[in-house]
Design a protein around this motif. Structure first.
Motif, short mmCIF file in Angstrom:
data_model
loop_
_atom_site.label_atom_id
_atom_site.label_comp_id
_atom_site.label_asym_id
_atom_site.label_seq_id
_atom_site.Cartn_x
_atom_site.Cartn_y
_atom_site.Cartn_z
N TYR A 160 0.92 -1.02 0.09
CA TYR A 160 0.09 0.04 -0.05
C TYR A 160 0.88 1.15 0.07
O TYR A 160 0.69 2.35 -0.68
CB TYR A 160 -1.06 -0.13 1.33
CG TYR A 160 -2.18 -0.83 0.91
CD1 TYR A 160 -3.29 -0.43 0.50
CD2 TYR A 160 -1.96 -2.33 1.10
CE1 TYR A 160 -4.62 -1.05 0.16
CE2 TYR A 160 -3.26 -3.13 1.01
CZ TYR A 160 -4.34 -2.25 0.29
OH TYR A 160 -5.56 -3.20 0.11
N ALA B 265 1.24 3.88 -3.17
CA ALA B 265 1.04 5.21 -3.01
C ALA B 265 1.93 6.38 -3.36
O ALA B 265 1.84 7.37 -3.78
CB ALA B 265 0.65 5.61 -1.48
N GLN C 41 -9.55 5.70 -3.21
CA GLN C 41 -10.57 6.46 -1.78
C GLN C 41 -11.79 6.74 -2.51
O GLN C 41 -12.59 7.40 -1.66
CB GLN C 41 -9.79 7.58 -1.17
CG GLN C 41 -8.28 7.00 -0.59
CD GLN C 41 -8.22 5.89 0.31
OE1 GLN C 41 -8.90 5.87 1.08
NE2 GLN C 41 -7.58 4.71 -0.07
N GLY D 179 -6.66 -0.40 7.71
CA GLY D 179 -7.06 0.56 6.66
C GLY D 179 -6.77 1.95 7.19
O GLY D 179 -6.33 2.87 6.18
N SER D 180 -7.25 2.30 8.11
CA SER D 180 -7.06 3.60 8.96
C SER D 180 -5.51 3.91 8.86
O SER D 180 -5.32 5.26 8.55
CB SER D 180 -7.79 3.67 10.22
OG SER D 180 -9.44 3.58 10.10
N SER E 97 -3.81 4.22 5.45
CA SER E 97 -4.20 5.24 4.41
C SER E 97 -3.80 6.39 5.29
O SER E 97 -3.21 7.63 4.48
CB SER E 97 -5.70 5.44 4.45
OG SER E 97 -6.33 4.15 3.54
N GLY F 114 -1.04 9.08 3.63
CA GLY F 114 -1.59 10.51 3.58
C GLY F 114 -0.87 11.53 4.18
O GLY F 114 -0.46 12.46 3.45
#
Length: 190
Positions: A89, A93, A104, A146-147, A150, A154
């Motif tokens: 992941y 990204a 998203q 996931g939180s 991400s 981010g």
């Protein structure tokens, strides 16, 4: 009539590449028409509107990411699988910021049902079975992973970690270590 050589698949792929170059939000039929050297109306025989284009890019990115994650976790278990999954992941990204942003994008129920989103959840659950988490704890853990992934990605992409020590790689490694400990000792009573 559709322009010779212009296909829906090619348009979506070009949209994904454009998203990586200029950002997912700025990827529009008008921008793609400019890049293809055609009128915007020519694209509407392949996608109905900007929303459908963005949905196509999101579905493309979700499938691409699921394929990479599946390959990375194959034959792994426990912390090794968790780390491989997380790294896919983060790497995706970094390499494909527009495509990652597309993952998203809110999908309607029909698109979500046909997306690779279910594959992502299945891989998360397969990793978590190695930690012996039963429901509803497994669902909570899927949401946590996931939180964390991400959120970290981010913040890192926006430069949130660039002005302080330690470097983000050190933090990432420690976070994955902490997640492993948490998953092995997950509280199962309320």
């Amino acid at each position: 009539m559709a322009r010779v050589g212009l296909t829906t698949e090619g348009l979506i792929r070009a949209g994904a590449e454009t998203a990586d170059e200029i950002g997912f939000e700025r990827t529009t039929p008008t921008e793609l028409a400019r890049r293809f050297g055609v009128r915007t109306a020519s694209l509407y025989s392949h996608v109905k509107n900007a929303h459908e284009l963005k949905t196509g890019i999101a579905l493309f990115a979700l499938a691409e990411l699921a394929d990479l994650a599946s390959e990375a976790v194959a034959g792994r278990a426990g912390k090794d699988a968790l780390t491989a999954f997380a790294n896919v992941y983060r790497d995706y990204a970094r390499e494909h910021p527009g495509r990652f942003a597309a993952t998203q994008f809110p999908l309607d129920a029909e698109a979500a049902a046909s997306s690779a989103g279910g594959r992502h959840a299945q891989m998360s659950r397969a990793i978590l079975r190695g930690y012996r988490l039963a429901e509803p704890h497994q669902t909570h853990a899927v949401r946590l992973l996931g939180s964390v992934f991400s959120g970290f990605v981010g913040l890192e992409a926006s430069g949130g970690f660039s002005h302080s020590a330690p470097d983000s790689q050190e933090s990432w490694t420690e976070i994955l270590d902490a997640l492993d400990v948490l998953l092995r000792t997950w509280p199962t009573t309320s």
